[in-house]
Design a protein around this motif. Structure first.
Motif, short mmCIF file in Angstrom:
data_model
loop_
_atom_site.label_atom_id
_atom_site.label_comp_id
_atom_site.label_asym_id
_atom_site.label_seq_id
_atom_site.Cartn_x
_atom_site.Cartn_y
_atom_site.Cartn_z
N TRP A 1 -10.27 -10.16 6.50
CA TRP A 1 -10.69 -8.78 6.29
C TRP A 1 -9.50 -7.94 5.84
N GLU A 2 -9.66 -7.23 4.75
CA GLU A 2 -8.61 -6.36 4.22
C GLU A 2 -9.22 -5.05 3.73
N VAL A 3 -8.38 -4.04 3.64
CA VAL A 3 -8.83 -2.76 3.09
C VAL A 3 -9.04 -2.94 1.59
N LEU A 4 -10.12 -2.38 1.08
CA LEU A 4 -10.46 -2.53 -0.32
C LEU A 4 -9.32 -2.05 -1.22
N THR A 5 -9.01 -2.84 -2.22
CA THR A 5 -7.95 -2.48 -3.17
C THR A 5 -8.30 -1.15 -3.84
N GLY A 6 -7.35 -0.24 -3.82
CA GLY A 6 -7.58 1.09 -4.37
C GLY A 6 -7.84 2.14 -3.32
N ASP A 7 -8.28 1.71 -2.12
CA ASP A 7 -8.48 2.64 -1.01
C ASP A 7 -7.19 2.78 -0.21
N THR A 8 -7.07 3.87 0.51
CA THR A 8 -5.88 4.10 1.34
C THR A 8 -5.92 3.22 2.56
N ASN A 9 -4.85 2.47 2.79
CA ASN A 9 -4.73 1.67 4.00
C ASN A 9 -4.19 2.57 5.11
N PRO A 10 -5.00 2.84 6.16
CA PRO A 10 -4.58 3.80 7.19
C PRO A 10 -3.39 3.33 8.02
N ILE A 11 -3.19 2.02 8.12
CA ILE A 11 -2.16 1.50 9.02
C ILE A 11 -0.78 2.02 8.58
N GLY A 12 -0.10 2.63 9.54
CA GLY A 12 1.23 3.18 9.28
C GLY A 12 1.24 4.67 9.01
N LEU A 13 0.07 5.26 8.80
CA LEU A 13 0.01 6.70 8.53
C LEU A 13 0.16 7.50 9.82
N ASP B 1 -3.35 21.44 15.41
CA ASP B 1 -2.20 22.34 15.36
C ASP B 1 -1.15 21.88 14.36
N LEU B 2 -1.48 20.80 13.60
CA LEU B 2 -0.62 20.23 12.56
C LEU B 2 0.63 19.57 13.12
N ASN B 3 0.65 19.33 14.43
CA ASN B 3 1.75 18.58 15.04
C ASN B 3 1.40 17.09 15.05
N PRO B 4 2.40 16.22 14.88
CA PRO B 4 2.12 14.78 14.87
C PRO B 4 1.73 14.29 16.26
N ALA B 5 0.68 13.46 16.31
CA ALA B 5 0.23 12.90 17.58
C ALA B 5 0.65 11.45 17.73
N GLY B 6 0.76 10.73 16.64
CA GLY B 6 1.13 9.32 16.70
C GLY B 6 0.95 8.67 15.34
N THR B 7 0.98 7.34 15.36
CA THR B 7 0.89 6.56 14.13
C THR B 7 -0.24 5.54 14.26
N ILE B 8 -0.96 5.34 13.18
CA ILE B 8 -2.05 4.37 13.19
C ILE B 8 -1.47 2.96 13.17
N SER B 9 -1.82 2.20 14.20
CA SER B 9 -1.29 0.85 14.34
C SER B 9 -2.27 -0.23 13.90
N ASP B 10 -3.55 0.10 13.85
CA ASP B 10 -4.55 -0.89 13.42
C ASP B 10 -5.86 -0.17 13.13
N ILE B 11 -6.78 -0.88 12.51
CA ILE B 11 -8.11 -0.35 12.26
C ILE B 11 -9.12 -1.25 12.96
#
Length: 255
Positions: A141-153, A159-169
C-alpha cells in the motif's frame, strides 16, 4: 337469513372483520415489542432521577443472536446497563434543559462531542481482520503518485501552533482510503487525527477543530496498531466537540 349469514346476528363479513382486528392488534403488539430489541431498556433522566423506560407493553423476551467470526449478543440486554455518567449538568431544572459541560468540555460527551457506545472491538474485514490498520502493517500500500504523502508533515492546531508530526497513516483497506493520520506529539505521545478534520496546505496540515495544546487529551487506543469501534467514536467526538468548545468564543453568538 341472508347470504353469508351464520346466525341471525353473525355473518361471514363480521367474523372476517373481527379476525382482522385481532390480527392487526396482535401485529401492532409484535412490532412494538420487536422494535425494542436494540437500545433498550431506555434510561430517562429528569430532575436528577434515572429510571428505566420500557413502555406499557414492557420489553420482549431477550434473544441470543449469533454474529460472524464467533461473536454473539443478547437483545434486549438481560440486565439494564449502569446509567451513563456525563461530564455535564443541566443548565436548569426544566425537563429537556441543555447540558452544560463540566471540566474539559472536549471530553464531556455532549453536543457535537456526543458519541454512541459501540462495541469495543475493531471493525472487521472479510476474514475477521481489523479493516483499519497503519500503513506499516500493510504491505503493498502506497500513497497515490501525485498526491501529497502526509508522513513527515507538521500538524498545526487552530491557533496555528505546531502540535506534532505525522508519523504514519491508517488505511481502511476495505475501502482503500485513509481514515486517520497518526500524529507524534512534541510531548512524545501518539494520537490519531481523523482524516476529515485535516486540511493540507503548503506548510503542513491544519486542524481547525482544536488547539495545538489540546492534542494531548485526544482519546488514546488500547492497542498501538488497532482502533475499536468505540475508540473511533470517542476520537471523532473529541474533534467534533472542538468545533464548539475549543475556545470560549466559539460558544458565543455570531452577532
Amino acid at each position: 337469513m341472508g347470504t353469508g349469514a351464520i346466525t341471525q346476528y353473525v355473518d361471514v363479513a363480521s367474523v372476517v372483520f373481527t379476525l382482522f382486528i385481532i390480527f392487526f392488534l396482535g401485529l401492532i403488539r409484535y412490532l412494538t415489542l420487536e422494535s425494542k430489541r436494540e437500545g433498550f431498556p431506555l434510561e430517562s433522566q429528569r430532575f436528577g432521577e434515572i429510571y428505566n423506560e420500557s413502555g406499557i407493553l414492557g420489553l420482549p423476551t431477550s434473544k441470543h443472536y449469533k454474529q460472524e467470526f464467533g461473536k454473539s449478543f443478547d437483545a434486549p440486554l438481560k440486565e439494564a446497563p449502569a446509567p451513563e455518567v456525563l461530564n455535564a449538568k443541566p443548565a436548569h431544572r426544566m425537563n429537556g434543559a441543555p447540558l452544560v459541560p463540566v471540566g474539559n468540555p472536549l471530553l464531556a460527551g455532549v453536543g457535537p462531542g456526543s458519541y454512541a457506545n459501540r462495541q469495543d472491538v475493531p471493525d472487521a474485514g472479510l476474514h475477521g481482520e481489523p479493516r483499519i490498520l497503519p500503513k506499516r502493517l500493510l504491505s503493498g500500500w502506497e500513497v497515490l503518485t501525485g498526491d501529497t504523502n502526509p508522513i513527515g508533515l507538521t500538524v498545526y492546531g487552530a491557533d496555528l501552533n505546531p502540535a506534532g508530526t505525522i508519523s504514519d497513516i491508517w488505511i481502511d483497506h476495505m475501502e482503500s482510503i485513509i481514515r486517520y493520520l497518526e500524529v507524534k506529539l512534541s510531548s512524545g505521545q501518539t494520537v490519531l487525527l481523523p482524516f476529515n478534520f485535516a486540511t493540507f496546505t503548503k506548510f503542513g496540515v491544519d486542524v481547525a477543530a482544536i488547539l495545538a495544546n489540546q492534542f494531548d487529551d485526544v482519546p488514546k487506543t488500547k492497542h498501538p496498531d488497532q482502533i475499536t469501534l468505540l475508540e473511533e467514536e470517542k476520537v471523532m467526538a473529541y474533534f467534533g466537540a472542538g468545533t464548539l468548545y475549543a475556545t470560549p468564543s466559539r460558544q458565543e453568538p455570531l452577532l
